[in-house]
Design an enzyme around this catalytic site. Sequence first.
Site, short mmCIF file in Angstrom:
data_model
loop_
_atom_site.label_atom_id
_atom_site.label_comp_id
_atom_site.label_asym_id
_atom_site.label_seq_id
_atom_site.Cartn_x
_atom_site.Cartn_y
_atom_site.Cartn_z
N CYS A 141 0.85 -1.20 0.00
CA CYS A 141 0.00 0.00 0.00
C CYS A 141 0.89 1.25 0.00
CB CYS A 141 -0.90 0.03 1.23
SG CYS A 141 -1.90 -1.43 1.47
N CYS A 193 -7.70 -2.06 -4.79
CA CYS A 193 -6.31 -1.71 -4.51
C CYS A 193 -5.44 -2.98 -4.54
CB CYS A 193 -6.18 -1.05 -3.14
SG CYS A 193 -6.42 0.73 -3.18
N HIS A 229 0.85 5.07 -1.45
CA HIS A 229 0.22 5.95 -0.46
C HIS A 229 1.13 6.28 0.71
CE1 HIS A 229 -3.66 5.83 -2.47
NE2 HIS A 229 -3.55 4.51 -2.59
N ARG A 252 -13.30 -0.79 -2.46
CA ARG A 252 -12.13 0.07 -2.76
C ARG A 252 -10.84 -0.69 -2.44
NH1 ARG A 252 -9.89 3.22 -6.03
NH2 ARG A 252 -8.60 1.40 -5.90
#
Lengths: 271, 212
Positions: free
Chosen positions: A180, A232, A184, A228
């Site tokens: 992730c 991802c 991010h 969502r």
Amino acid sequence: MQRKLTLGLATGIVATLLTMTSSVFAQKSATDDIAKYREMIADGNPSELYEAAGEDLWKKPAGPKNATLEKCNLGLGPGVVKGAAAQLPRYFKDTNKVQDLESRLMTCMQILQGRDPQEMIDAQFQQGPKKDMEAIVAYIVTQSKGEKIKVSTAHPKEKEMYDLGKRAFYFEGGPMDFSCASCHGENGKRIRLQDLPNITEQKGAALAWGYWPAYRVSSGQFWTMQQRLNDCFRQQRFPFPIYGSDVTIALSMYMAKNANGGTVETPGLKR
Amino acid sequence: MKITHIKPLLTLCGFIIAAACIQSSAVAQQKIDPKFTKMMQDSFRAEGIAGLNRIDQDETQKFCSDPKFANSKQGEAMRDKIQKMNMETIKQPSDGKYIGDWKNGEKIAQSGRGETWTDKADTLIGGGCYNCHQIDPKEISFGTIGPSLAGYAKLRGYSKEVVTYTWNRINNAKAYNACSNMPRIAHFKLLNEQQIQDVMALLLDPESPVNK
């Protein structure tokens, strides 16, 4: 009938927007257009359609026990919907687990209505029992719009879930070595034209957590946070995260806690 | 009799101390947490071409999943080791050719497809280069996770060093930066040799729009 009409109208607006943006390439302009579009439909986010359907489903007897969800405890007491989404995920004594909105709703459906959660877990997004779940989620989150995000890690299980989420956030895997954090973990980054919030900081986490679930202009669909996260992981080239599984709750806990103090803007409006 | 035993005993002690030292430097690295491992194993299922083995980490992935340690002073030796290990996997082009066709290279750079559970096993995998890099200045839709590569060779020249470095970096960026965000293109066979030559051309061919 009216729902169909409104949906048609929404699709029309979306189509207009897409035509509008298709000739615009720079990131700034695209972002501006989304902002303009948000303003245009400020009182008519297509999520309202899902929200209305969700409210009906919440109050309609269903399942083998032919019961409604109106006594569902989302953390603030049975039946309290207002502000409930702003304090999730949280620890629940009856399940002895930290749960996000969707996993909690599955518990309520099981306990109150006698439905088998596996049906929800196995269904495809936007279809069957998941479609109903998405509508109910839209209803619940709308009841927290404008509230401050206030997620607790006071309970040891909540703290543990946060720590697991943080580790999951940095967990690299798959044939492209993504985590992730690859997308991010830093400020001011973007993929193609898509701005990427930095979820390791309050501001970015509030942008991510505070705006999902959201209506997606590009697909004309309402997406819950579970969907969502699912997408991802798909883009990370990971295997398929099981609906409501602990990794999805842990990551939600990590995002939500980091976002504390931000505002619930859900249902958001996304490209 | 006793004396003859002391020497191997001392050596053994030495080993134990050395092992303890290695152990203590590794302690700073994230401990294996059975709860986390179980959560990961229980939270995913195989779908399409994306098998569960994708969450089995290799040494590089394990190391980089703990950025605090990976970026620390104690992590430095391990960082060097990971880079060396990745450098050793890089093969120079079998036909000696580094530069292919920049037009193909541009197509590869544009495509971000492949390897997801919605892709087929025979889906052509893209380079995904524009997802993170500016390349051809005419393409405005680009990401910023990696540095801009616009004017790549115009700025760096066309020397053998630049060519080899670029080849190596495209093949396995982690040979230079252990926890680079860039996928290990050759290591995971995301692109074949011909495709990498084409991407090389996009960056290095004087005729490529990148260098105009």
